[in-house]
Design an enzyme around this catalytic site. Sequence first.
Site, PDB file in Angstrom:
ATOM      1  N   ASP A  24       0.868  -1.182   0.000  1.00 15.54           N
ATOM      2  CA  ASP A  24       0.000   0.000   0.000  1.00 15.54           C
ATOM      3  C   ASP A  24       0.902   1.229   0.000  1.00 15.54           C
ATOM      4  OD1 ASP A  24      -2.335   1.504   0.016  1.00 15.54           O
ATOM      5  OD2 ASP A  24      -2.571   1.438   2.186  1.00 15.54           O
ATOM      6  N   SER A  25       0.273   2.398  -0.102  1.00 16.77           N
ATOM      7  CA  SER A  25       1.037   3.630  -0.181  1.00 16.77           C
ATOM      8  C   SER A  25       1.628   4.045   1.168  1.00 16.77           C
ATOM      9  CB  SER A  25       0.156   4.769  -0.714  1.00 16.77           C
ATOM     10  OG  SER A  25      -0.972   4.941   0.120  1.00 16.77           O
TER      11      SER A  25
ATOM     12  N   CYS B   2      -4.187  -1.309  -1.773  1.00 17.07           N
ATOM     13  CA  CYS B   2      -4.402   0.093  -2.138  1.00 17.07           C
ATOM     14  C   CYS B   2      -5.577   0.163  -3.103  1.00 17.07           C
ATOM     15  CB  CYS B   2      -3.136   0.657  -2.786  1.00 17.07           C
ATOM     16  SG  CYS B   2      -3.306   2.345  -3.392  1.00 17.07           S
TER      17      CYS B   2
ATOM     18  N   GLU C   1      -2.476   8.856   8.595  1.00 14.65           N
ATOM     19  CA  GLU C   1      -1.009   8.779   8.633  1.00 14.65           C
ATOM     20  C   GLU C   1      -0.444   9.493   9.867  1.00 14.65           C
ATOM     21  OE1 GLU C   1       1.417   7.414   6.553  1.00 14.65           O
ATOM     22  OE2 GLU C   1      -0.064   6.376   5.327  1.00 14.65           O
TER      23      GLU C   1
ATOM     24  N   CYS D  27     -10.881   2.982   0.781  1.00 12.49           N
ATOM     25  CA  CYS D  27      -9.457   3.274   0.933  1.00 12.49           C
ATOM     26  C   CYS D  27      -9.015   2.558   2.196  1.00 12.49           C
ATOM     27  CB  CYS D  27      -9.211   4.780   1.054  1.00 12.49           C
ATOM     28  SG  CYS D  27      -7.489   5.202   1.455  1.00 12.49           S
TER      29      CYS D  27
ATOM     30  N   HIS E 215      -6.800   3.190   4.263  1.00 10.59           N
ATOM     31  CA  HIS E 215      -6.518   4.069   5.403  1.00 10.59           C
ATOM     32  C   HIS E 215      -7.780   4.319   6.241  1.00 10.59           C
ATOM     33  CE1 HIS E 215      -2.785   5.102   3.262  1.00 10.59           C
ATOM     34  NE2 HIS E 215      -2.373   5.672   4.387  1.00 10.59           N
TER      35      HIS E 215
END
Length: 273
Positions: A17-18, A80, A160, A192, A194
């Site tokens: 993932d990012s 992702c 994040e 997403c 996240h």
Amino acid sequence: MSIINCQLTQSPIGIFDSGIGGLTVVKAIQAALPFERIIYFGDTARVPYGPKSQVTIRKYAADDTAMLMRYQPKIIVVACNTVSALALDVVEKSCPGITVTGVLKAGAKLAAKATRNNRIGVIGTQATVSSNAYGRAINELNPDIEVFSRACPLFVPLAEEGFIDHPATKLIAEQYLSEITKEGIDTLVLGCTHYPILRKVIEETVGPDIRIIDSAEAVAFRTRELLTESGMLASARKASAPHLLVSDLPQKFSMLYQLFMGSEMPDVELVEV
């Protein structure tokens, strides 16, 4: 069992993932498949992927896959949604002979099953929402379902930063989610990986009548199905900590991992993409 098959069963599951968002997939796969080895790559140097162009996202997808291929995974899980929407074919071409599964189709399938009034909301990055990949995937399963999408770009940096229950997160959630909840949806896809980090705030904002679909949980179930069907489930009966790779800020990633996973401080390896 042949030597080759035995080696494959002990090979790791590769996940990328990012940034830290894919840890929601790591956590879900650990719950569904506790004895599997996991290699996780978080591209923390280039997060977020959502605002980037399709050309850039496709390049990053190839880079991330190449990173995981160093560890000879038996399956690659694209944690992702942006890559799942715009570059899953790139991942497949970059790892010939390896099964690839992404969060998007798994989440869409679970949402289509869950809705009772055929009105589904999807929240995601700008790239995922603009692609309408969730809408297409859901309508392939059931053309009668209406899909309402909303980009929520600030959710990624909030996750994040570890702002799981911060007043700013609550304000932004109310701003993002007020319109989509007015559409009479009974199901909301967290499009997403996240976003499940902020799930508590999202649930409080949309209320108890809207079912939340976590694409991380959906792809964990799909991964278990694929490994079972191919006879590649791990034969060992010992759980191990995931091997964590990042492209930047390993100390910060380690602290966020500890916060989100509720574990001891992990070892995080810094790698160059």
